[in-house]
Design a protein around this motif. Sequence first.
Motif, PDB file in Angstrom:
ATOM      1  N   LEU A   1       0.827  -1.214   0.000  1.00 36.42           N
ATOM      2  CA  LEU A   1       0.000   0.000   0.000  1.00 36.42           C
ATOM      3  C   LEU A   1       0.856   1.256   0.000  1.00 36.42           C
ATOM      4  O   LEU A   1       0.542   2.248  -0.668  1.00 36.42           O
ATOM      5  CB  LEU A   1      -0.931   0.011   1.216  1.00 36.42           C
ATOM      6  N   LYS A   2       1.954   1.189   0.748  1.00 37.42           N
ATOM      7  CA  LYS A   2       2.858   2.352   0.795  1.00 37.42           C
ATOM      8  C   LYS A   2       3.477   2.614  -0.565  1.00 37.42           C
ATOM      9  O   LYS A   2       3.579   3.758  -1.012  1.00 37.42           O
ATOM     10  CB  LYS A   2       3.930   2.111   1.848  1.00 37.42           C
ATOM     11  N   LYS A   3       3.895   1.523  -1.240  1.00 35.48           N
ATOM     12  CA  LYS A   3       4.448   1.686  -2.585  1.00 35.48           C
ATOM     13  C   LYS A   3       3.418   2.262  -3.538  1.00 35.48           C
ATOM     14  O   LYS A   3       3.706   3.151  -4.342  1.00 35.48           O
ATOM     15  CB  LYS A   3       4.937   0.328  -3.111  1.00 35.48           C
ATOM     16  N   GLU A   4       2.169   1.727  -3.436  1.00 36.52           N
ATOM     17  CA  GLU A   4       1.103   2.235  -4.304  1.00 36.52           C
ATOM     18  C   GLU A   4       0.819   3.706  -4.011  1.00 36.52           C
ATOM     19  O   GLU A   4       0.607   4.511  -4.929  1.00 36.52           O
ATOM     20  CB  GLU A   4      -0.173   1.407  -4.096  1.00 36.52           C
ATOM     21  N   GLU A   5       0.838   4.062  -2.715  1.00 37.79           N
ATOM     22  CA  GLU A   5       0.583   5.460  -2.341  1.00 37.79           C
ATOM     23  C   GLU A   5       1.692   6.369  -2.866  1.00 37.79           C
ATOM     24  O   GLU A   5       1.431   7.451  -3.401  1.00 37.79           O
ATOM     25  CB  GLU A   5       0.483   5.561  -0.825  1.00 37.79           C
ATOM     26  N   GLU A   6       2.939   5.903  -2.725  1.00 38.66           N
ATOM     27  CA  GLU A   6       4.065   6.700  -3.229  1.00 38.66           C
ATOM     28  C   GLU A   6       3.982   6.850  -4.741  1.00 38.66           C
ATOM     29  O   GLU A   6       4.256   7.922  -5.294  1.00 38.66           O
ATOM     30  CB  GLU A   6       5.387   6.041  -2.833  1.00 38.66           C
ATOM     31  N   PHE A   7       3.580   5.765  -5.416  1.00 37.61           N
ATOM     32  CA  PHE A   7       3.436   5.816  -6.867  1.00 37.61           C
ATOM     33  C   PHE A   7       2.317   6.789  -7.268  1.00 37.61           C
ATOM     34  O   PHE A   7       2.485   7.627  -8.166  1.00 37.61           O
ATOM     35  CB  PHE A   7       3.136   4.411  -7.392  1.00 37.61           C
ATOM     36  N   SER A   8       1.159   6.693  -6.551  1.00 38.26           N
ATOM     37  CA  SER A   8       0.034   7.595  -6.844  1.00 38.26           C
ATOM     38  C   SER A   8       0.422   9.047  -6.599  1.00 38.26           C
ATOM     39  O   SER A   8       0.108   9.930  -7.395  1.00 38.26           O
ATOM     40  CB  SER A   8      -1.176   7.229  -5.981  1.00 38.26           C
ATOM     41  N   ASN A   9       1.134   9.267  -5.482  1.00 32.71           N
ATOM     42  CA  ASN A   9       1.531  10.641  -5.164  1.00 32.71           C
ATOM     43  C   ASN A   9       2.485  11.211  -6.194  1.00 32.71           C
ATOM     44  O   ASN A   9       2.425  12.394  -6.529  1.00 32.71           O
ATOM     45  CB  ASN A   9       2.168  10.696  -3.773  1.00 32.71           C
ATOM     46  N   SER A  10       3.380  10.365  -6.714  1.00 30.31           N
ATOM     47  CA  SER A  10       4.313  10.844  -7.742  1.00 30.31           C
ATOM     48  C   SER A  10       3.566  11.226  -9.015  1.00 30.31           C
ATOM     49  O   SER A  10       3.906  12.202  -9.680  1.00 30.31           O
ATOM     50  CB  SER A  10       5.366   9.772  -8.042  1.00 30.31           C
ATOM     51  N   ILE A  11       2.504  10.454  -9.345  1.00 26.87           N
ATOM     52  CA  ILE A  11       1.696  10.791 -10.527  1.00 26.87           C
ATOM     53  C   ILE A  11       0.946  12.100 -10.286  1.00 26.87           C
ATOM     54  O   ILE A  11       0.945  13.005 -11.122  1.00 26.87           O
ATOM     55  CB  ILE A  11       0.698   9.658 -10.835  1.00 26.87           C
ATOM     56  N   ILE A  12       0.293  12.215  -9.103  1.00 25.30           N
ATOM     57  CA  ILE A  12      -0.494  13.411  -8.783  1.00 25.30           C
ATOM     58  C   ILE A  12       0.379  14.656  -8.786  1.00 25.30           C
ATOM     59  O   ILE A  12      -0.032  15.718  -9.243  1.00 25.30           O
ATOM     60  CB  ILE A  12      -1.204  13.225  -7.423  1.00 25.30           C
ATOM     61  N   ASN A  13       1.624  14.520  -8.293  1.00 27.57           N
ATOM     62  CA  ASN A  13       2.516  15.684  -8.267  1.00 27.57           C
ATOM     63  C   ASN A  13       2.864  16.179  -9.659  1.00 27.57           C
ATOM     64  O   ASN A  13       3.260  17.330  -9.837  1.00 27.57           O
ATOM     65  CB  ASN A  13       3.793  15.352  -7.504  1.00 27.57           C
ATOM     66  N   ASN A  14       2.721  15.316 -10.637  1.00 26.90           N
ATOM     67  CA  ASN A  14       3.044  15.704 -12.013  1.00 26.90           C
ATOM     68  C   ASN A  14       1.821  16.181 -12.796  1.00 26.90           C
ATOM     69  O   ASN A  14       1.950  16.536 -13.968  1.00 26.90           O
ATOM     70  CB  ASN A  14       3.703  14.537 -12.751  1.00 26.90           C
ATOM     71  N   ILE A  15       0.635  16.168 -12.166  1.00 30.36           N
ATOM     72  CA  ILE A  15      -0.569  16.708 -12.814  1.00 30.36           C
ATOM     73  C   ILE A  15      -0.604  18.213 -12.591  1.00 30.36           C
ATOM     74  O   ILE A  15      -0.404  18.696 -11.479  1.00 30.36           O
ATOM     75  CB  ILE A  15      -1.836  16.048 -12.245  1.00 30.36           C
ATOM     76  N   ASN A  16      -0.882  18.942 -13.641  1.00 28.81           N
ATOM     77  CA  ASN A  16      -0.759  20.407 -13.605  1.00 28.81           C
ATOM     78  C   ASN A  16      -1.999  21.089 -13.026  1.00 28.81           C
ATOM     79  O   ASN A  16      -2.477  22.087 -13.557  1.00 28.81           O
ATOM     80  CB  ASN A  16      -0.478  20.941 -15.007  1.00 28.81           C
ATOM     81  N   TYR A  17      -2.560  20.529 -11.940  1.00 24.78           N
ATOM     82  CA  TYR A  17      -3.697  21.123 -11.238  1.00 24.78           C
ATOM     83  C   TYR A  17      -3.421  21.052  -9.741  1.00 24.78           C
ATOM     84  O   TYR A  17      -2.740  20.129  -9.281  1.00 24.78           O
ATOM     85  CB  TYR A  17      -4.993  20.352 -11.517  1.00 24.78           C
ATOM     86  N   PRO A  18      -3.941  21.994  -8.964  1.00 29.62           N
ATOM     87  CA  PRO A  18      -3.862  21.829  -7.502  1.00 29.62           C
ATOM     88  C   PRO A  18      -4.724  20.633  -7.075  1.00 29.62           C
ATOM     89  O   PRO A  18      -5.905  20.561  -7.416  1.00 29.62           O
ATOM     90  CB  PRO A  18      -4.434  23.141  -6.962  1.00 29.62           C
ATOM     91  N   ILE A  19      -4.131  19.717  -6.339  1.00 28.24           N
ATOM     92  CA  ILE A  19      -4.823  18.508  -5.897  1.00 28.24           C
ATOM     93  C   ILE A  19      -4.471  18.265  -4.426  1.00 28.24           C
ATOM     94  O   ILE A  19      -3.323  18.447  -4.014  1.00 28.24           O
ATOM     95  CB  ILE A  19      -4.412  17.279  -6.735  1.00 28.24           C
ATOM     96  N   PHE A  20      -5.469  17.884  -3.647  1.00 29.78           N
ATOM     97  CA  PHE A  20      -5.192  17.476  -2.277  1.00 29.78           C
ATOM     98  C   PHE A  20      -6.153  16.353  -1.894  1.00 29.78           C
ATOM     99  O   PHE A  20      -7.167  16.128  -2.551  1.00 29.78           O
ATOM    100  CB  PHE A  20      -5.286  18.648  -1.295  1.00 29.78           C
ATOM    101  N   SER A  21      -5.801  15.662  -0.817  1.00 25.75           N
ATOM    102  CA  SER A  21      -6.602  14.522  -0.364  1.00 25.75           C
ATOM    103  C   SER A  21      -7.008  14.764   1.087  1.00 25.75           C
ATOM    104  O   SER A  21      -6.237  15.334   1.870  1.00 25.75           O
ATOM    105  CB  SER A  21      -5.793  13.232  -0.487  1.00 25.75           C
TER     106      SER A  21
END
Length: 660
Positions: free
Chosen positions: A120-140
């Motif tokens: 889950l941690k790996k998946e979360e880190e992977f998801s966060n890396s993708i979200i950080n590269n999306i050109n919109y403000p995003i938060f959870s």
Amino acid sequence: MHYDVYIIDNLVKFNDFKEYSKDKIKNVNVSLFFHFQDLIEQIEFVDILIVHIDSMEYFNIIEKYLKTEPYTIFIINDNSDLKNIPNSKKYDILYNPLDFDKLIYKIKLYTDNIRNHLQLKKEEEFSNSIINNINYPIFSIDAEQIIFANDHFYELTNCYSTEELNEKYKNHRNIFEKEEGCITNLNNELLNNSKDKNLKVCLKDAQNKKRFFSIQKIYLSHNDTSIIVLNDISHEVEHKHELYKLLYTDNLTKFPNRAKLIEDLQNNTINLKAVALLNINSFKEVNDFFGHKVGDSILIDVAKLLSNSIRNCDYLKLYKFPSDNYCIVSTIESKDDFIELIKKIIESIYKKVFTFEHYEIDIRMTAGISFSDKNNKLITADIALQTAKKDHKDYLIFYDELDKFQEYENNMFWTKKLKSAFINDNIEVYFQPLVNNETLNVDKYECLVRLIDEDGKVVAPFFFLDISKKSNQYTKLTKIVIEKSFKKFENLPFEFSVNISYEDIENVGFLDFIKEMLKKYDVKNRVVFEILEDENIKNYNLLTSFIDEIKNLGCKVAIDDFGSGYSNFEHLLKMNVDYLKIDSSLIKNIAKNENSYKIAKTIIEFAKNLNLKTIAEYVENEEIFNIIKELGATYSQGYYFSAPIPEPNIYEFKKKITNE
């Protein structure tokens, strides 16, 4: 992943466990220690400790050597042994006689949980890396706080960590500002359940400036959190606000204009009980004698005086109508008080000496008042105003008998004319070309209704169109125009438009008639239905549904007279149209009126953003044509190119343009 299991047992009760567990637990190394010195040498890092209660003294000694806090299982004889284990609640417990399968189950449960957690941690880190590269403000968020944000959201809020975000906002309910048309609560039922992409929020950025965003919420059921995606629409909101001010505010006095009153009435935000229209007497003479600068100053001063007269009454509102006209409306039933107010205003204007530089100017005003429940109060107040001016009275209150005889006489005359025209097939269609502003070719025609009088005279719809509505002949007129237009263009290569109104759309069977005509004449890919959006529209869902039906048949749709003051931008965004036809009052004044120029320009830019084509009607001269072409309008229509003609004649028209 590999795990080390250390068993501490000075009585050697686990000799068989290592062999028993070898094939039952994968990636687990089991080590049995019953010599204290051996244990100390290897105990620095361990994943799982299994301690027999009889070896408790070993455990107490080795705790200080542990670099990690391993998962620990104590094997005890009974519950009385628990008192010998400090903080026993933090450890797992099994009882003698020891069941190896239960111990293996405990080990497997722990190692599986560790693997799942790491995955889950790996998946979360992977998801966060993708979200950080999306050109919109995003938060959870979870139920209360922000648990993750990407770099764009940190930059927007001038924060650098989730801790700082939660300290700044305390609760995610505090992130967004209260602003008209915006939601603030991320648990808002509308946001949770709606697919509406027009939901928006307002947030103050790092410079404390309000920014607007469309918002999307993605709920993650597996961990009961939500991802919030923001898309900056501040420019669109500001653009819409500027357009709103241009359309609904008088450019000179900055008071709401006639279009704003119509908008308020259409949206039921105001309930008129009384209307007074006030006009400055002989204002043209003031303008001609003193000049427009002085005239503008007087218009502003009069507006201020009227505003001050009603400033203590929240049920009264002032609108600045075109030219030298003003309108005061009341939302409460108080006829005597309202009449007294208008009398006092007229008197105060009479006593007031307006000064501008070295000029002293006296003016007077006339008012028309209406409390009518049977008729449109704006129209009846205007009838009262015109009658008061004609009779040289300071004010006049509308009464039902006022102007009725002339109205009835005119209605009967044109009703008779229409009836005769229907019987003798004297309703004809004329055609006015629409010129492509880039190629100067005629790409389209607008079909316009004409009545042929008994003596052969061609009569414009100005004289009979409104009468046809009052006499319930309007839809019949529309159907004749539609069929004759379809027949005319069936074998011509041009797109063509026909005018329809909300009254037509509301008429039962009208859509079926269109479908019947489209089966009869092969024009579905070339016909454009021009719809006038005015204050008569009561049900926008019906209008939108009709447009969708027409589009599904292969036809196109235009909104006519856009910018006339009734145009509703919110509704337009929801309607699937192809063309915007800019109102003639804007186009004919575009060369001499800055406000008309600004509104036309804004409409054209607005249409381009929506991928809509624009048509400028009332193009009367070359100057107007050059302006609207420069602004980027798609098509021109008007007498500069051609008056309405009885037959589409592209070749003659091209020759005329070429010769010129």
